[in-house]
Design a protein around this motif. Structure first.
Motif: not given
Lengths: 116, 260
Positions: B19-37
């Motif tokens: 689902l996090l792939h809805a976000y652009p790659p740059g955003y995911r790199a910055d926030r993805g792990a935090e949002m996953l947690g």
């Protein structure tokens, strides 16, 4: 020029941080508590609000740690965020006073309660 | 608190990552792990799926983040992509007409207009003009609806085609049905190469694949279309091939490191 009214999720994100910095999930829980269960922030909504509030200078990143291999960031209220929150609370209190205590602030909406 | 990081992800974590792939790659790199947690904490134990609210909020938040990132693209990049998109759509619609024998549906004006309107829609999305976006999208859908309806509704053309024709006509609708979500993706994608790649696959590969199928099935019901195609539309297929090569070349250029 006055700023436009805050949306309710934004208001409760700021209110959740009033007592001190919190991480993402703690903000969700605190906002739910403060609103009596009415505001249940979805995760995507929370981070959209945090992005905007950070860009506006109302919220700042306070610390970053790694827990179980994952980044956990803690956010805090800035002075400007605190001022914006208080201004919004004041605006809502004034608006509420027109209805809840009309005799205290007589205006066009003030009416006498009906008696049977 | 455990500090082990090599635990294989469970189904919930895999689905959240998807689902996090809805976000652009740059955003995911910055926030993805935090949002996953945060999502793992917010989902009750024993559940294999994030809640519907959380899932929807990720999709909506991802679209918003992509729009924000796209607003930071330069006008030249946006314009170049819109031109590529408009051309791809035009070729796609023209290729779809390959299966339509009636003079009415062979008219060039309608698909070209729809293509231009859709390209305008993409530009409006990029520029963040919601009213313009809704207007152009509605207009382009209306043109497309007319384009398809006119074939079936006008009495002069309301003959019942043989089965082979119906199947081919349905196949010709496939690129259009796929092109619309591809356009939506392209319109909200902050990484141009991926969006252009998708548009490339959808708008070019499908018509070309159906063309090959006709070539193989060169039997009686198809013969008249084949003759029509030979007479007028070889250049359209040639244009489709040229566009495919051109877009592949553009993608190759985009993947190079940024020169300094």
């Amino acid at each position: 020029m006055t700023s436009p009214p805050m949306r309710e999720p934004t208001y409760f994100v700021l209110a959740a941080l009033l007592a001190g910095p919190l991480h993402g999930y703690a903000i969700i829980k605190r906002a739910e508590e403060l609103s009596g269960g009415r505001v249940r922030l979805a995760t995507g909504t929370l981070y959209t609000a945090l992005d905007r509030l950070t860009a506006e200078g109302n919220v700042e990143l306070v610390s970053e740690e790694t827990v179980a291999g994952r980044v956990r960031r803690t956010y805090g209220l800035t002075e400007s965020g605190s001022a914006a929150l208080r201004a919004e609370a004041q605006r809502m209190a004034e608006a509420a006073a027109l209805i809840i205590a009309p005799e205290a602030k007589a205006g066009p909406l003030a009416r006498k309660p009906r008696t049977a | 608190v455990s500090t082990e990081s090599r635990i294989p992800p469970g189904p919930l974590e895999r689905r959240i990552r998807l689902l996090l792939h809805a976000y652009p790659p740059g955003y995911r790199a910055d926030r993805g792990a935090e949002m996953l947690g945060t999502l793992l904490e917010a989902t009750p134990d024993g559940r294999d799926w994030p809640s519907a609210r959380d899932s929807w909020s990720l999709l909506a938040g991802g679209a918003r983040a992509r729009r924000t990132a796209n607003r930071q693209l330069g006008p030249a990049t946006s314009l170049r992509q819109a031109v590529v998109l408009g051309l791809a759509l035009y070729v796609s619609l023209e290729s779809a007409q390959f299966f339509m024998p009636d003079p009415l549906t062979r008219a060039h004006g309608t698909p070209m207009l729809a293509g231009l309107l859709l390209a305008a829609t993409v530009l409006a999305v990029w520029a963040g003009h919601r009213t313009l976006m809704v207007t152009t999208a509605a207009a382009s859908l209306a043109v497309l609806a007319y384009y398809w309806y006119s074939y079936w509704a006008i009495p002069a053309f309301r003959h019942r085609p043989p089965f082979e024709w119906t199947a081919l006509q349905l196949m010709s609708a496939v690129p259009l049905l796929l092109a619309i979500p591809a356009l939506a993706w392209l319109a909200t994608d902050a990484r141009p190469a991926l969006g252009v790649a998708l548009a490339l696959v959808v708008s070019q590969a499908v018509p070309l694949a159906t063309f090959v199928q006709v070539d193989i099935a060169e039997h009686e019901p198809v013969a008249s279309v084949w003759q029509w195609h030979q007479s007028a539309d070889v250049e359209k297929l040639a244009l489709a091939v040229v566009m495919t090569v051109a877009m592949a070349w553009m993608l190759r250029r985009r993947t190079r490191p940024h020169p300094r």
